[in-house]
Design an enzyme around this catalytic site. Structure first.
Site, PDB file in Angstrom:
ATOM      1  N   THR A  20       0.838  -1.282  -0.072  1.00 39.05           N
ATOM      2  CA  THR A  20      -0.106   0.020  -0.007  1.00 39.05           C
ATOM      3  C   THR A  20       0.865   1.329  -0.041  1.00 39.05           C
ATOM      4  O   THR A  20       1.894   1.205   0.506  1.00 39.05           O
ATOM      5  CB  THR A  20      -0.926   0.090   1.354  1.00 39.05           C
ATOM      6  OG1 THR A  20      -1.585   1.159   1.609  1.00 39.05           O
ATOM      7  CG2 THR A  20      -0.058  -0.227   2.544  1.00 39.05           C
ATOM      8  N   TYR A  43      -1.635   0.176  10.174  1.00 38.79           N
ATOM      9  CA  TYR A  43      -1.917  -0.572   8.962  1.00 38.79           C
ATOM     10  C   TYR A  43      -0.658  -0.503   7.943  1.00 38.79           C
ATOM     11  O   TYR A  43      -0.155  -1.597   7.575  1.00 38.79           O
ATOM     12  CB  TYR A  43      -3.043  -0.039   8.148  1.00 38.79           C
ATOM     13  CG  TYR A  43      -3.289  -0.130   7.038  1.00 38.79           C
ATOM     14  CD1 TYR A  43      -3.579  -1.557   6.554  1.00 38.79           C
ATOM     15  CD2 TYR A  43      -3.092   0.683   5.629  1.00 38.79           C
ATOM     16  CE1 TYR A  43      -3.911  -2.110   5.258  1.00 38.79           C
ATOM     17  CE2 TYR A  43      -3.352   0.132   4.559  1.00 38.79           C
ATOM     18  CZ  TYR A  43      -3.737  -1.291   4.175  1.00 38.79           C
ATOM     19  OH  TYR A  43      -3.935  -1.456   2.769  1.00 38.79           O
TER      20      TYR A  43
END
Ligand code: UFG
Length: 327
Positions: free
Chosen positions: A117, A141
């Site tokens: 990501t 995350y």
């Protein structure tokens, strides 16, 4: 036909990847614990229910199908949640991926495509985000995803694992045939939240922060269509099978849109203004995340076809109106 093990194949991106893999002539085997995915979304190949942390179950699935490649989508992916429950992210994402990587190596499956990501980059002022940009995540995350990238590098050096790592920007849209689509419960992502607010199935959208250092004060993101994104995964698989080795690729379009610009685009597509209010910043959100790389185009031959904002919202709106999964 050859099998590809798709972890998270019952989820949003994984289900679209299964459709693309089937179209490319592979059998996608979904491995998913259904914690956030849907049995109903597994439409393109066999389903094996299981958890990433269950090594015995993983070993049995590798043994049964002998996949040529792993595509690893399964993960928790909410930035806000990761700030208040980091343990969930380190256990499910980091420890779960470690278990999967060890099982893949033990089974001799050494080609691995991984969903990373842009959240691994963190805050960078006026810097073009390309694959060489230092990774300084500001949320758990992103930190858990960066750790998995590190694992893949180490297993590559020690065991010959080859990994194509894709760093996604903001994934949006749905299958144009609405066979699968985005369906999270709860839903937190901007475009589906906006569409649900327009449809009246949830309260008004809250804009998280209007005091960012951007032209209209709201966060800027680079949105990429889920179908374009999964096309890149098929190219990544072929890259690995051609023996080209480990490589990192950003997947974004290079165009950034603010929250207010996305709301305007939704109004144009649906002919309804997005009911909204303004609220404080959401912890963990970066000001601006826009890809500054053309590596995927240059090296993989990837070309996004459906990633205009209008097309992504049109496809998401069609799915919202016609598609659903049994809950
Ligand atoms: N936003 C709102 N209101 C909402 C929802 C979102 O204002 O109700 C704003 C966010 O603050 C952010 C933008 O809309 O500025 C996009 O938010 P999303 O939650 O849709 O997505 P993120 O930017 O948080 O995306 C991050 C990572 C991605 C990752 C994704 C997974 O950048 O790489 O989380 O959740 F895939």
């Amino acid at each position: 036909m050859e099998h590809v093990l798709v972890t998270g194949g019952a989820g949003y991106i994984g289900s679209h990847a299964c459709k693309a893999l089937k179209a490319a002539g592979y059998v996608p085997v979904t491995y998913d614990n259904l914690s956030t995915g849907w049995r109903d979304a597994v439409r393109f190949g066999p389903f094996e229910q299981g958890d990433l942390l269950d090594r015995a179950r993983l070993d049995a699935v590798f043994e049964r199908y002998r996949p040529v490649t792993v595509m690893h989508f399964a993960a928790l992916s909410q930035v806000g949640e990761s700030m208040v429950q980091p343990g969930l992210y380190w256990r499910n994402n980091a420890a779960g991926s470690l278990t999967l990587i060890e099982a893949a190596v033990a089974a001799g499956c050494l080609d691995f495509v991984f969903s990373s990501t842009c959240a691994t980059y963190g805050e960078h002022d006026n810097v073009v985000l390309d694959e060489a940009t230092p990774q300084q995540p500001i949320n758990a995350y992103g930190a858990s995803k960066r750790a998995i990238e590190d694992m893949l590098n180490d297993f590559g050096a020690a065991h010959g694992l080859n990994a194509v790592i894709f760093r996604y920007f903001n994934v949006a849209g749905a299958d144009p045939e609405a066979a699968v689509g985005e369906f999270h419960r709860p839903e937190t992502h901007l475009i589906p939240v906006m569409l649900e607010a327009i449809a009246g199935t949830r309260p008004a959208l809250t804009i998280f922060g209007t005091d960012y250092d951007t032209p209209d004060g709201t966060c800027i993101r680079d949105y990429v269509h889920v179908c374009d994104l999964v096309d890149a995964h098929v190219l990544g698989l072929e890259w690995l099978r051609a023996g080209k080795g480990s490589r990192v690729f950003n997947l974004g379009t290079g165009h950034g849109f603010s929250v207010r610009e996305v709301m305007d685009a939704a109004r144009c597509v649906t002919s309804h203004a997005v009911p909204h209010g303004e609220g404080p910043r959401r912890p963990g959100d970066c000001t601006k995340l826009v890809s500054g790389s053309t590596r995927a185009e240059a090296e993989l031959g990837w070309k996004p076809h459906r990633s205009s904002l209008a097309q992504m919202i049109t496809d998401a709106w069609r799915w919202h109106q016609t598609g659903h999964y049994e809950q």
